[in-house]
Structures are given as structure tokens and as C-alpha cells.
Design an enzyme around this catalytic site. Structure first.
Site, PDB file in Angstrom:
ATOM      1  N   SER A  38     -10.356  30.006  -4.214  1.00 16.89           N
ATOM      2  CA  SER A  38      -9.678  29.276  -5.298  1.00 16.89           C
ATOM      3  C   SER A  38      -9.561  30.179  -6.533  1.00 16.89           C
ATOM      4  O   SER A  38      -8.917  31.220  -6.484  1.00 16.89           O
ATOM      5  CB  SER A  38     -10.436  27.982  -5.596  1.00 16.89           C
ATOM      6  OG  SER A  38      -9.741  27.186  -6.528  1.00 16.89           O
ATOM      7  N   LEU A  39     -10.209  29.823  -7.631  1.00 10.01           N
ATOM      8  CA  LEU A  39     -10.175  30.650  -8.833  1.00 10.01           C
ATOM      9  C   LEU A  39     -10.560  32.100  -8.532  1.00 10.01           C
ATOM     10  O   LEU A  39     -10.033  33.039  -9.137  1.00 10.01           O
ATOM     11  CB  LEU A  39     -11.144  30.077  -9.885  1.00 10.01           C
ATOM     12  CG  LEU A  39     -11.422  31.030 -11.048  1.00 10.01           C
ATOM     13  CD1 LEU A  39     -10.279  30.999 -12.032  1.00 10.01           C
ATOM     14  CD2 LEU A  39     -12.738  30.749 -11.707  1.00 10.01           C
TER      15      LEU A  39
ATOM     16  N   GLN B 116     -14.992  27.950  -8.930  1.00  7.55           N
ATOM     17  CA  GLN B 116     -15.750  26.958  -9.686  1.00  7.55           C
ATOM     18  C   GLN B 116     -16.833  26.338  -8.803  1.00  7.55           C
ATOM     19  O   GLN B 116     -16.620  26.121  -7.609  1.00  7.55           O
ATOM     20  CB  GLN B 116     -14.815  25.864 -10.207  1.00  7.55           C
ATOM     21  CG  GLN B 116     -13.811  26.390 -11.202  1.00  7.55           C
ATOM     22  CD  GLN B 116     -13.020  25.291 -11.885  1.00  7.55           C
ATOM     23  OE1 GLN B 116     -12.985  25.182 -13.093  1.00  7.55           O
ATOM     24  NE2 GLN B 116     -12.370  24.458 -11.102  1.00  7.55           N
TER      25      GLN B 116
ATOM     26  N   HIS C  52      -6.066  21.533  -5.825  1.00  9.96           N
ATOM     27  CA  HIS C  52      -5.388  21.944  -4.587  1.00  9.96           C
ATOM     28  C   HIS C  52      -4.685  20.817  -3.846  1.00  9.96           C
ATOM     29  O   HIS C  52      -4.370  20.967  -2.669  1.00  9.96           O
ATOM     30  CB  HIS C  52      -6.357  22.675  -3.648  1.00  9.96           C
ATOM     31  CG  HIS C  52      -7.035  23.843  -4.282  1.00  9.96           C
ATOM     32  ND1 HIS C  52      -6.353  24.968  -4.689  1.00  9.96           N
ATOM     33  CD2 HIS C  52      -8.335  24.043  -4.629  1.00  9.96           C
ATOM     34  CE1 HIS C  52      -7.193  25.810  -5.243  1.00  9.96           C
ATOM     35  NE2 HIS C  52      -8.400  25.274  -5.233  1.00  9.96           N
TER      36      HIS C  52
ATOM     37  N   GLN D  14      -1.066  27.956  -4.535  1.00 12.16           N
ATOM     38  CA  GLN D  14      -2.506  27.728  -4.376  1.00 12.16           C
ATOM     39  C   GLN D  14      -2.999  26.554  -5.215  1.00 12.16           C
ATOM     40  O   GLN D  14      -3.960  25.887  -4.849  1.00 12.16           O
ATOM     41  CB  GLN D  14      -3.262  29.005  -4.767  1.00 12.16           C
ATOM     42  CG  GLN D  14      -4.744  28.992  -4.436  1.00 12.16           C
ATOM     43  CD  GLN D  14      -5.569  29.454  -5.606  1.00 12.16           C
ATOM     44  OE1 GLN D  14      -5.480  28.916  -6.703  1.00 12.16           O
ATOM     45  NE2 GLN D  14      -6.397  30.458  -5.365  1.00 12.16           N
TER      46      GLN D  14
ATOM     47  N   ARG E  89      -4.777  27.989 -17.019  1.00  7.24           N
ATOM     48  CA  ARG E  89      -4.760  27.306 -15.725  1.00  7.24           C
ATOM     49  C   ARG E  89      -5.695  26.093 -15.750  1.00  7.24           C
ATOM     50  O   ARG E  89      -5.355  25.008 -15.268  1.00  7.24           O
ATOM     51  CB  ARG E  89      -5.177  28.288 -14.628  1.00  7.24           C
ATOM     52  CG  ARG E  89      -5.221  27.721 -13.201  1.00  7.24           C
ATOM     53  CD  ARG E  89      -5.621  28.838 -12.242  1.00  7.24           C
ATOM     54  NE  ARG E  89      -5.669  28.446 -10.839  1.00  7.24           N
ATOM     55  CZ  ARG E  89      -6.758  28.028 -10.209  1.00  7.24           C
ATOM     56  NH1 ARG E  89      -7.914  27.919 -10.873  1.00  7.24           N
ATOM     57  NH2 ARG E  89      -6.718  27.718  -8.918  1.00  7.24           N
TER      58      ARG E  89
END
Length: 308
Positions: A91-92, A10, A200, A249, A116
Site C-alpha cells: 500500500s503506502l 500504515q 483500496h 492502487q 494522499r
């Protein structure tokens, strides 16, 4: 050339992204059409003609970014340029890497990351969470300052992006205290980020519990290409370990600096960033200035990679 492929998360999204690449390669719009069938709305229309506010809603951003990364990967496959020895995603982007590595079905992943995003949005009430970028302090200093600034609330170092660039996340008031503390400690910059979800950190644990339940019903296969995971900078062949890593994560830090350093130690000589923009290319240049990074997001950037 020993290539690693990296996939952004993102923050790289923008209205109109990949429009030029889609004109040159029908596989781009076909990939978005596949995602639209799963989601039940026209994702390409949103990405090209929607509002930035819509696209920046995390349950829309996540499938859009995953689809964009997979679309670029498919273009590179068409051009016989997709032969990495290892992959990772920020991340994503880790989900995108797992799709491209053959561990996750694209259709499963699109719906999974939409969920998610919803889990993350619902874990913390609007206005109660925040993230901030801290520039110019050592990682250890940022971690210590977070411990002091918490004062019974949550503020944690969550993205170790480059040496001297750490993102923190947590409760709004604790993040604001952290910004003041970092500035007093000599940070070059300590600024709030325009996000609605404190990713996170421990505040995401309720979302992680829901994600674990959701992942239990998803088939994951051993990746055909190794994927380094954000939480521990390790690769896994076992599906259950991959699922456990994805759950962790959500409420534990992204170790991006360590990920890139591990790839370099393993002999990677070049990086290819698959997805809109060049955010990861910018981070990588701060981690290893001399290592080439090829962000691919339009015909010109694709040609630059192919000619190299």
C-alpha cells in the site's frame, strides 16, 4: 543471496519507532529533519513524543512511515547492504519503494503522501467506512461473500495479504454484514480493524481522482531498481504507467501474496523489510515459510542482516 526489499504501509507505526537506530546513525534523524522541512512541522518530535492518536491520523501516518522506510534504506546504503534486485511496498509502502528506487524525489513524496492521506480522509465521512480482517477462508470465498453482503452498498476484498488472510473494506453496515457472513461460512476470525479510512475500495475513487491531478504535477523517473506494483504485480519503467498504477492502487486491491510469489518465482532467496516493526515479515512467513526475512528497525536487527 538474491535480495528483495519490501516496505511496510500504515499499521506498522508506533510512538518511539526507530529511536535506537537514530542514536546509532545520524542519517535517521537527518532524514526526518528533511521531511520536517517539507511538512512544516517536526515529524521526529511527533514520532517520538506525540500521541498515538496524532500519529495514527492518516495524513500524519503516511509521511511518517515513508520517512521511516527511507531512513532505514539510507542506513543500509551506509553499510553497503542495499543491493536488492527488486522492491515492493505494501500500500503506502509502494511510494517508499519508488523513492528508494530513484523514481520519486523524497521531498516530493513526503508532501504527496501527506496529501494522499488528506484525500483519503475526506473521501468518506467519519464513521461511514470500515475495514475488517477475515482469517481462514479462501480468497474466492471472501470475494463471493462480499458480493452477497454488499446489498447495494460497497464491501470489497482489498488486501490479499497471505493465503487465508484477506482484508475487506467498504461501508460500515456492509462490512458488518460481511463479518457475520464470514463467521457463518467458517472463518477462524472476522474482526473490525481500528482504522478510520476504508482503503483500496470503490469508496476511495474520489480520492483517486484528486491523486491523479496531484500526480500530474510530480516528476517521476524510470526506477533504477524494478518495483512490483500492488494492483497488477508488474514493473514499469514508464513514468505515466507508474502514475496510473498509483492512482488505481487507491481504489483497487493490494495483491501482496501474488507479489511475494512473483519475487520467489523470479529467484529471490531473501527479503529485507525496511521500516519499523516486522508486519511484512510476519505475512511473508505465512506465504513462504522457509524463505528468510530480515526486518531492519534497530541495531540488533541490522547486525543480524549484516552477519547473514
Amino acid at each position: 543471496m538474491t535480495k528483495a526489499f519490501i516496505f511496510p504501509g500504515q499499521g506498522s507505526q508506533s510512538i518511539g519507532m526507530l529511536a535506537e537506530l537514530a542514536q546509532a546513525f545520524s542519517s535517521v534523524s537527518a532524514t526526518f529533519a528533511d521531511a520536517s522541512d517539507v511538512l512544516g512541522y517536526d515529524l521526529w518530535q511527533l514520532v517520538q513524543n506525540g500521541s498515538a492518536e496524532q500519529l495514527n491520523s492518516t495524513d500524519k501516518t503516511q509521511p511518517a512511515m515513508l520517512t521511516a522506510g527511507v531512513a532505514v534504506w539510507r542506513v543500509l546504503q551506509e553499510k553497503n547492504a542495499a543491493d536488492p534486485v527488486v522492491m515492493a511496498g505494501h500500500s503506502l509502502g509502494e511510494y517508499t519503494a519508488l523513492v528508494c528506487a530513484g523514481a520519486l524525489q523524497f521531498s516530493d513524496a513526503v508532501k504527496l503522501v501527506e496529501d494522499r492521506g488528506r484525500y483519503m480522509q475526506s473521501a468518506v465521512a467519519a464513521g461511514e467506512g470500515a475495514m475488517a480482517a477475515i482469517l481462514g477462508l479462501d480468497d474466492e470465498v471472501v470475494v463471493k461473500l462480499c458480493e452477497t453482503a454488499a446489498q447495494g452498498e460497497i464491501v470489497e476484498a482489498v488486501n490479499f495479504n497471505t493465503p487465508g488472510q484477506v482484508v475487506v473494506a467498504g461501508n460500515v453496515s456492509a462490512v458488518n454484514r460481511m463479518i457475520e457472513a464470514a463467521s457463518a461460512a467458517g472463518a477462524k476470525k472476522a474482526i473490525l480493524l481500528p482504522v478510520s479510512v476504508p482503503s483500496h475500495c470503490e469508496l476511495m475513487r474520489p480520492a483517486a481522482i484528486k491523486l491523479a491531478e496531484r500526480l500530474a504535477a510530480i516528476e517521476i523517473l524510470p526506477p533504477r531498481i524494478p518495483v512490483l506494483h500492488n494492483v497488477d504485480v508488474k514493473t514499469y519503467a514508464e513514468p505515466e504507467k507508474i502514475k496510473a498504477s498509483l492512482v488505481k492502487q487507491l481504489h483497487q486491491p493490494v495483491h501482496w501474496t501474488a507479489t511475494i510469489e512473483q519475487m520467489l518465482a523470479d529467484g529471490v532467496t531473501d527479503f529485507v523489510e525496511c521500516g519499523p516493526g516486522k508486519v511484512l515479515a510476519g505475512l511473508n512467513k505465512r506465504i513462504s515459510r522457509r524463505t528468510p526475512v530480515f526486518p531492519v528497525y534497530d541495531s540488533a536487527s541490522l547486525e543480524k542482516l549484516l552477519s547473514a
